[in-house]
Write a protein that holds these residues in place. Structure first.
Motif, PDB file in Angstrom:
ATOM      1  N   PHE A 118      55.998 -75.028  31.066  1.00 46.87           N
ATOM      2  CA  PHE A 118      56.414 -75.917  29.981  1.00 46.87           C
ATOM      3  C   PHE A 118      55.372 -76.038  28.874  1.00 46.87           C
ATOM      4  O   PHE A 118      55.585 -76.759  27.913  1.00 46.87           O
ATOM      5  CB  PHE A 118      56.785 -77.306  30.524  1.00 46.87           C
ATOM      6  CG  PHE A 118      55.654 -78.056  31.171  1.00 46.87           C
ATOM      7  CD1 PHE A 118      54.857 -78.917  30.432  1.00 46.87           C
ATOM      8  CD2 PHE A 118      55.395 -77.899  32.522  1.00 46.87           C
ATOM      9  CE1 PHE A 118      53.815 -79.614  31.028  1.00 46.87           C
ATOM     10  CE2 PHE A 118      54.359 -78.586  33.129  1.00 46.87           C
ATOM     11  CZ  PHE A 118      53.567 -79.451  32.374  1.00 46.87           C
ATOM     12  N   ARG A 119      54.275 -75.315  28.979  1.00 46.14           N
ATOM     13  CA  ARG A 119      53.234 -75.343  27.944  1.00 46.14           C
ATOM     14  C   ARG A 119      52.957 -73.943  27.430  1.00 46.14           C
ATOM     15  O   ARG A 119      53.028 -72.973  28.177  1.00 46.14           O
ATOM     16  CB  ARG A 119      51.943 -75.945  28.504  1.00 46.14           C
ATOM     17  CG  ARG A 119      52.113 -77.396  28.931  1.00 46.14           C
ATOM     18  CD  ARG A 119      50.915 -77.912  29.659  1.00 46.14           C
ATOM     19  NE  ARG A 119      50.830 -77.214  30.956  1.00 46.14           N
ATOM     20  CZ  ARG A 119      49.895 -77.428  31.852  1.00 46.14           C
ATOM     21  NH1 ARG A 119      48.951 -78.303  31.623  1.00 46.14           N
ATOM     22  NH2 ARG A 119      49.887 -76.764  32.985  1.00 46.14           N
ATOM     23  N   SER A 120      52.637 -73.856  26.146  1.00 42.86           N
ATOM     24  CA  SER A 120      52.309 -72.581  25.518  1.00 42.86           C
ATOM     25  C   SER A 120      50.840 -72.561  25.132  1.00 42.86           C
ATOM     26  O   SER A 120      50.267 -73.582  24.750  1.00 42.86           O
ATOM     27  CB  SER A 120      53.130 -72.375  24.236  1.00 42.86           C
ATOM     28  OG  SER A 120      54.498 -72.298  24.534  1.00 42.86           O
ATOM     29  N   VAL A 121      50.262 -71.378  25.199  1.00 45.16           N
ATOM     30  CA  VAL A 121      48.875 -71.154  24.779  1.00 45.16           C
ATOM     31  C   VAL A 121      48.912 -70.598  23.360  1.00 45.16           C
ATOM     32  O   VAL A 121      49.577 -69.586  23.110  1.00 45.16           O
ATOM     33  CB  VAL A 121      48.179 -70.154  25.723  1.00 45.16           C
ATOM     34  CG1 VAL A 121      46.752 -69.887  25.270  1.00 45.16           C
ATOM     35  CG2 VAL A 121      48.225 -70.650  27.162  1.00 45.16           C
ATOM     36  N   PRO A 122      48.212 -71.238  22.422  1.00 43.55           N
ATOM     37  CA  PRO A 122      48.198 -70.706  21.058  1.00 43.55           C
ATOM     38  C   PRO A 122      47.483 -69.352  21.015  1.00 43.55           C
ATOM     39  O   PRO A 122      46.485 -69.140  21.699  1.00 43.55           O
ATOM     40  CB  PRO A 122      47.437 -71.767  20.262  1.00 43.55           C
ATOM     41  CG  PRO A 122      46.664 -72.549  21.269  1.00 43.55           C
ATOM     42  CD  PRO A 122      47.396 -72.441  22.572  1.00 43.55           C
ATOM     43  N   LEU A 123      48.023 -68.451  20.220  1.00 40.34           N
ATOM     44  CA  LEU A 123      47.473 -67.105  20.095  1.00 40.34           C
ATOM     45  C   LEU A 123      46.839 -66.929  18.718  1.00 40.34           C
ATOM     46  O   LEU A 123      47.146 -67.650  17.778  1.00 40.34           O
ATOM     47  CB  LEU A 123      48.576 -66.066  20.282  1.00 40.34           C
ATOM     48  CG  LEU A 123      49.333 -66.126  21.610  1.00 40.34           C
ATOM     49  CD1 LEU A 123      50.486 -65.139  21.611  1.00 40.34           C
ATOM     50  CD2 LEU A 123      48.394 -65.882  22.776  1.00 40.34           C
ATOM     51  N   GLY A 124      45.965 -65.944  18.590  1.00 34.28           N
ATOM     52  CA  GLY A 124      45.422 -65.583  17.292  1.00 34.28           C
ATOM     53  C   GLY A 124      43.995 -66.017  17.031  1.00 34.28           C
ATOM     54  O   GLY A 124      43.463 -65.745  15.961  1.00 34.28           O
ATOM     55  N   ALA A 125      43.391 -66.695  17.970  1.00 38.02           N
ATOM     56  CA  ALA A 125      41.987 -67.093  17.805  1.00 38.02           C
ATOM     57  C   ALA A 125      41.294 -67.010  19.161  1.00 38.02           C
ATOM     58  O   ALA A 125      41.938 -67.122  20.202  1.00 38.02           O
ATOM     59  CB  ALA A 125      41.886 -68.517  17.259  1.00 38.02           C
ATOM     60  N   ARG A 126      39.999 -66.803  19.124  1.00 38.97           N
ATOM     61  CA  ARG A 126      39.234 -66.742  20.371  1.00 38.97           C
ATOM     62  C   ARG A 126      39.301 -68.106  21.062  1.00 38.97           C
ATOM     63  O   ARG A 126      39.114 -69.129  20.435  1.00 38.97           O
ATOM     64  CB  ARG A 126      37.783 -66.364  20.067  1.00 38.97           C
ATOM     65  CG  ARG A 126      36.950 -66.163  21.296  1.00 38.97           C
ATOM     66  CD  ARG A 126      35.617 -65.501  20.941  1.00 38.97           C
ATOM     67  NE  ARG A 126      34.813 -65.262  22.111  1.00 38.97           N
ATOM     68  CZ  ARG A 126      34.962 -64.238  22.941  1.00 38.97           C
ATOM     69  NH1 ARG A 126      35.905 -63.350  22.721  1.00 38.97           N
ATOM     70  NH2 ARG A 126      34.189 -64.076  23.993  1.00 38.97           N
TER      71      ARG A 126
END
Length: 161
Positions: A120-128
């Motif tokens: 139910f949770r997402s990990v933000p992408l695009g940064a270290r």
């Protein structure tokens, strides 16, 4: 369970392309099991099965798992009523993982936290990533109160791995 449940191990071709179920359990006797919603394909949970759990799932049409933390077999929904009825069970090419298309009983929640999916949770992408990385909740919230369903804080139907 003393009787043979599955075909014996075989060569790569027989395992990867043959017509016999030859599950490759890991050194702890487990295989990864993924449950997805039979209607929309949403990933609901990932758990593990030993030979007995896999056999019971096939035999009963209801998902059974092996709790690594409690070291015991458990039927999904045995304490919550959130039973997973298996519509289809697939095995991957090297037979070390299964995917089950399931229909959920009750409010349709697979996660012991009360959410529909354990994912139910997402990990933000695009940064270290950093220790301050913040997860985003990606569902409509809890479908049930875990304390009301399980009664005792920390007692869960879905074991924490």
């Amino acid at each position: 369970m003393s009787e043979a449940l599955f075909a014996p191990a075989a060569d790569k071709a027989a395992t990867e392309e043959g017509d016999r179920l030859r599950p490759k359990f890991d050194r702890d006797g487990l295989i990864t099991a993924v449950a997805v919603d039979a209607g929309n394909g949403e990933v609901l949970m990932v758990a593990h099965m030993n030979a007995e759990a896999l056999a019971l799932t096939i035999e009963t049409g209801e998902a059974h798992y092996f709790s690594r933390s409690r070291r015991r077999l458990w039927k999904k929904g045995e304490s919550s009523g959130h039973v997973q009825s298996v519509v289809e069970l697939r095995v991957d090419c090297d037979q070390d993982a299964v995917v089950m298309r399931v229909r959920m009983a009750g409010p349709g929640a697979a996660c012991h936290t009360g959410h529909r999916s354990c994912f139910f949770r997402s990990v933000p992408l695009g940064a270290r990533p950093t220790p301050e990385l913040t997860l985003a909740v990606n569902d409509g919230g809890k479908l049930f109160d875990p304390e009301a369903v399980y009664g005792v804080p920390g007692k869960t139907d879905t074991p924490r791995f």
